[in-house]
Motif scaffolding. Structure first.
Motif, PDB file in Angstrom:
ATOM      1  N   LYS A  80       0.827  -1.202   0.000  1.00 12.88           N
ATOM      2  CA  LYS A  80       0.000   0.000   0.000  1.00 12.88           C
ATOM      3  C   LYS A  80       0.862   1.253   0.000  1.00 12.88           C
ATOM      4  O   LYS A  80       0.531   2.250  -0.655  1.00 12.88           O
ATOM      5  CB  LYS A  80      -0.933  -0.015   1.204  1.00 12.88           C
ATOM      6  N   THR A  83       2.102   1.721  -3.620  1.00 10.79           N
ATOM      7  CA  THR A  83       1.127   1.859  -4.708  1.00 10.79           C
ATOM      8  C   THR A  83       0.027   2.876  -4.443  1.00 10.79           C
ATOM      9  O   THR A  83      -0.716   3.211  -5.364  1.00 10.79           O
ATOM     10  CB  THR A  83       0.461   0.504  -5.003  1.00 10.79           C
ATOM     11  N   HIS A  84      -0.092   3.383  -3.217  1.00  8.75           N
ATOM     12  CA  HIS A  84      -1.183   4.310  -2.905  1.00  8.75           C
ATOM     13  C   HIS A  84      -0.658   5.582  -2.254  1.00  8.75           C
ATOM     14  O   HIS A  84      -1.234   6.087  -1.289  1.00  8.75           O
ATOM     15  CB  HIS A  84      -2.214   3.632  -1.993  1.00  8.75           C
ATOM     16  N   SER A  88      -0.532   8.390  -6.885  1.00  5.11           N
ATOM     17  CA  SER A  88      -0.747   7.000  -7.294  1.00  5.11           C
ATOM     18  C   SER A  88      -2.219   6.611  -7.221  1.00  5.11           C
ATOM     19  O   SER A  88      -2.717   5.857  -8.069  1.00  5.11           O
ATOM     20  CB  SER A  88       0.077   6.051  -6.411  1.00  5.11           C
ATOM     21  N   ARG A  89      -2.916   7.121  -6.229  1.00  4.68           N
ATOM     22  CA  ARG A  89      -4.331   6.787  -6.084  1.00  4.68           C
ATOM     23  C   ARG A  89      -5.148   7.273  -7.270  1.00  4.68           C
ATOM     24  O   ARG A  89      -6.101   6.622  -7.697  1.00  4.68           O
ATOM     25  CB  ARG A  89      -4.869   7.377  -4.775  1.00  4.68           C
ATOM     26  N   TRP A  90      -4.780   8.422  -7.809  1.00  5.49           N
ATOM     27  CA  TRP A  90      -5.491   8.945  -8.977  1.00  5.49           C
ATOM     28  C   TRP A  90      -5.232   8.071 -10.208  1.00  5.49           C
ATOM     29  O   TRP A  90      -6.158   7.776 -10.983  1.00  5.49           O
ATOM     30  CB  TRP A  90      -5.059  10.385  -9.248  1.00  5.49           C
ATOM     31  N   HIS A  93      -7.213   4.889  -9.920  1.00  4.68           N
ATOM     32  CA  HIS A  93      -8.646   5.117 -10.125  1.00  4.68           C
ATOM     33  C   HIS A  93      -8.959   5.280 -11.617  1.00  4.68           C
ATOM     34  O   HIS A  93      -9.963   4.752 -12.107  1.00  4.68           O
ATOM     35  CB  HIS A  93      -9.087   6.355  -9.346  1.00  4.68           C
ATOM     36  N   GLY A 138      -2.789  -2.293  -8.507  1.00  2.13           N
ATOM     37  CA  GLY A 138      -1.636  -1.789  -7.765  1.00  2.13           C
ATOM     38  C   GLY A 138      -0.366  -2.537  -8.095  1.00  2.13           C
ATOM     39  O   GLY A 138       0.696  -1.926  -8.298  1.00  2.13           O
TER      40      GLY A 138
END
Length: 417
Positions: A80, A83-84, A88-90, A93, A138
């Motif tokens: 996590k 990858t987040h 990265s979260r965008w 998504h 991810g």
């Protein structure tokens, strides 16, 4: 006057009855084919890259291990963290749900931040890889980033080797791997992909392979907002060649130059069309993220606030890195580096210094500007020849600082990468 006799290996003395039109023996033909294949491989592969790539892999694996240890001690999952993190979260998504499906409203200003600010190549590759392979988005994002980082290191080595030889090329890769913000190469961000495309496009320019240069520049333009820097470098070199040879240049130069900016321009126009403002929509989207070119006003405001109120270690170090980038660019120009490298690095430095946005992120924006490290790599390689112990000590110190600071950025710091 009788002509002098010139020995000819194809001439056959009379009376031997040898048929000179008969094919060569099979062993000779096979040996000749092997030599031709070997020459082609030598032309395509850059010699001596293995030690440099091993050095790069060792440094980045050590970075991942340090992050894993820090997260284990804090009781946080490693995957996590890799990858987040922030942007990265965008990307994840977009890869899963497409564009136009996520917005974020800033509580302080009310600005509406949309996912159109993020370029499509990386999330598109994530979607493809996670569809083809049994991987989560991810894990696919991380696989792409790590592979791209290795390809980028190889491309950087190829440029250094082409210009200055093996020692400088190895030092160049080592310095790039040991930058304070090289931890970005370990996480699901676009810098590895963009740098890989930029490095090989610029290498193609150095080798006058214009079609490859233009195609890779077009892809680079689809990877990051600063992707147009690669196309600008190609256009500058092409213009110089046209003037130099008075227009008598190969057709591939025209084609490669024409396709170089298509990726960046195409996405900008698509975002503009999606917002109802074809020419200004993309830039309005970016302004909502406080991303615009303000001619350095934001940087001056940050510098004033830093001098008056101070800040965490992130901010002074960011200022040092940006200042060093400007000085290194001056050295790059004084060393008369190839025009394409100067234009590419110069645009990245100009955007970093003259652009707004979080100042702590500016060293990350400079990570793809690897030509800035050429003067340092040349000096480090020379030190290695004269005083190898000093060079080894310096390299070890840089690597240690990179590992410690990178782990801090990803596990402790609250400032955005």
């Amino acid at each position: 006057m009788a002509k002098p006799h010139v020995a000819d290996h194809t001439s056959v003395p009379q009376g031997q009855g040898v048929n000179t039109l008969s094919p060569a023996p099979v062993s000779e033909r096979v040996g000749g084919a092997e030599r031709r294949v070997r020459l082609r491989l030598q032309d395509r592969l850059v010699p001596g890259a293995a030690p440099a790539l091993a050095l790069f892999a060792s440094l980045r694996l050590a970075g991942v291990a340090a992050i894993a240890l820090a997260n284990h001690l804090a009781g946080r999952p490693l995957l996590k963290a890799l990858t987040h993190s922030w942007d990265s979260r965008w990307y994840l998504h977009i890869a899963e749900h497409g564009y136009g499906t996520r917005v974020h409203v800033l509580a302080t200003t009310g600005a509406v931040q949309r996912d159109w600010a993020f370029f499509p190549l990386y999330p598109g590759l994530i979607r493809i890889v996670s569809t083809v392979l049994p991987l989560t988005p991810g894990a696919a994002a991380l696989l792409i980033a790590w592979c791209a980082a290795g390809v980028a290191a190889y491309g950087i080595y190829a440029i250094g080797h082409h210009l200055y030889g093996r020692a400088v090329a190895t030092a160049l890769v080592g310095l790039w791997a040991a930058l304070p913000h090289s931890v970005v190469l370990d996480i699901a961000y676009t810098e590895p992909l963009f740098t890989a495309l930029a490095a090989w496009s610029l290498y193609a320019v150095l080798r006058s392979r214009w079609l490859w240069a233009g195609a890779l520049a077009g892809l680079a333009g689809l990877s990051r907002p600063t992707g147009f820097a690669v196309a600008a470098a190609i256009i500058a070199v092409a213009a110089h060649e046209v003037v130099r040879w008075r227009g008598r240049v190969p057709r591939g130069l025209w084609i490669g130059t024409a396709i170089a900016p298509l990726g960046w321009v195409g996405f900008v126009l698509w975002v503009g069309d999606s917002t109802g403002d074809p020419l200004g929509g993309y830039f309005r989207v970016q302004r909502a993220w406080d991303s615009r070119f303000d001619f350095g006003a934001g940087s001056l405001h940050f510098l004033r606030a830093l001098l008056l109120h101070g800040g965490r270690v992130d901010y002074p170090l960011a200022l040092v890195i940006v200042t060093a980038a400007v000085l290194l660019f001056c050295l790059l120009c004084m060393d008369r580096a190839p025009l394409g490298l100067i234009v590419y690095a110069g645009i990245l430095v100009l955007i970093t210094v003259g652009g707004s946005g979080p100042y702590a992120s500016k060293p990350r924006f400079l990570l793809p500007a690897f030509p800035l490290l050429l003067p340092l790599a040349f000096g480090l390689a020379r030190t290695w020849r004269v005083r190898p112990k000093h060079a080894l000590l310096l390299g070890t110190a840089l690597a240690a600082v990179s590992l410690v600071y990178g782990t801090y950025l990803l596990t402790t710091s609250r400032t955005p990468l």
